[in-house]
Write an enzyme that holds these catalytic residues in place. Sequence first.
Site: not given
Ligand code: 8YV
Length: 328
Positions: A240, A269, A287
Amino acid sequence: MSKPKILIARAIFPEVIERLAQHFEVESNQLDEPFSREELVAKLQGKDGALTAGSDRIDASVLAACAQLKICANMAVGYNNFELDAMTAAGVLATNTPDVLTETTADFGFALLMATARRITESEHFLRAGKWNRWSYDMFSGAEIHGSTLGILGMGRIGQGIAKRGAHGFGMKVIYHNRSRLDAALEAECKAGYVSKEELLRTADHLVLVLPYSPASHHAIGAVELALMKPTATLVNIARGGIVDDAALAQALREGRIAAAGLDVFEGEPQLNPDLLRVPNVVLTPHIASASVPTRMAMANLAADNLIGYLKDGKPLTPLNPAVLAPQ
Ligand code: 8YV
């Protein structure tokens, strides 16, 4: 009987919307403009459930303004966009999408590590710019992957997937640090040894971050930690934004205090620290670690299954705050 009402807060696959429409009255944001807090609150009025993404923040003030809301199903394994305690207190169920994205995300973590250590995107930019006019012995020579030491910070399911790829596929020595140590059988399966965070930073040739974001992990990698790393090391963040102090990282990259970084996530972001765009030794992706077509479909379907399971039968598949389910 009228159908429960749900909001799909970001665009998702039309076939998943069709599935949901068999059970619910659906309002869907297929334009995919992320809602402001005010828009989200307005759209949630009268809704029983929501299918959310990481950009949709569900906190105490949103909950207080949306009395009918019963469930938010996040299409992500991470859920730092949810104020989980507030959701539990408000009796709103939270769900996420674990497991279905583990291997795909581990694949991507490894791909980003390879691209970073072997300078793949940097060399492609050079080639596309028409600068390649002769071979030379040290052109874009990077760090070794096979046989090197892979460090993993955060050893959940995705961290374990990366460890296995490194140990079994590339003969890497794997070390990790985590809030709690894995049991011996899992450590053996991953061929991974537990070390302190400081030893991890000092010893890893490649350090991959896969820990969840929380106030406790904010800037877990900052100037102090970067200074402990080897000048030849690479850093990969698929966890993150906010776990790395991006300004400190840009400075470390500029000054050659670590060799390179691969980043799929950023503080604030989709904006990113402009200094990161000015250093060549960083691979930047928007991402996309879970973004294979089958996995994104599986994530959307699991989020949908959680909405259907809970609002129809009181049985979600992957609840985050099962206290909400406990009989009163
Ligand atoms: C998502 C991610 O695409 O699953 C997660 O925690 O970071 C990604 O797979 C993103 O969070 C969009 O919701």
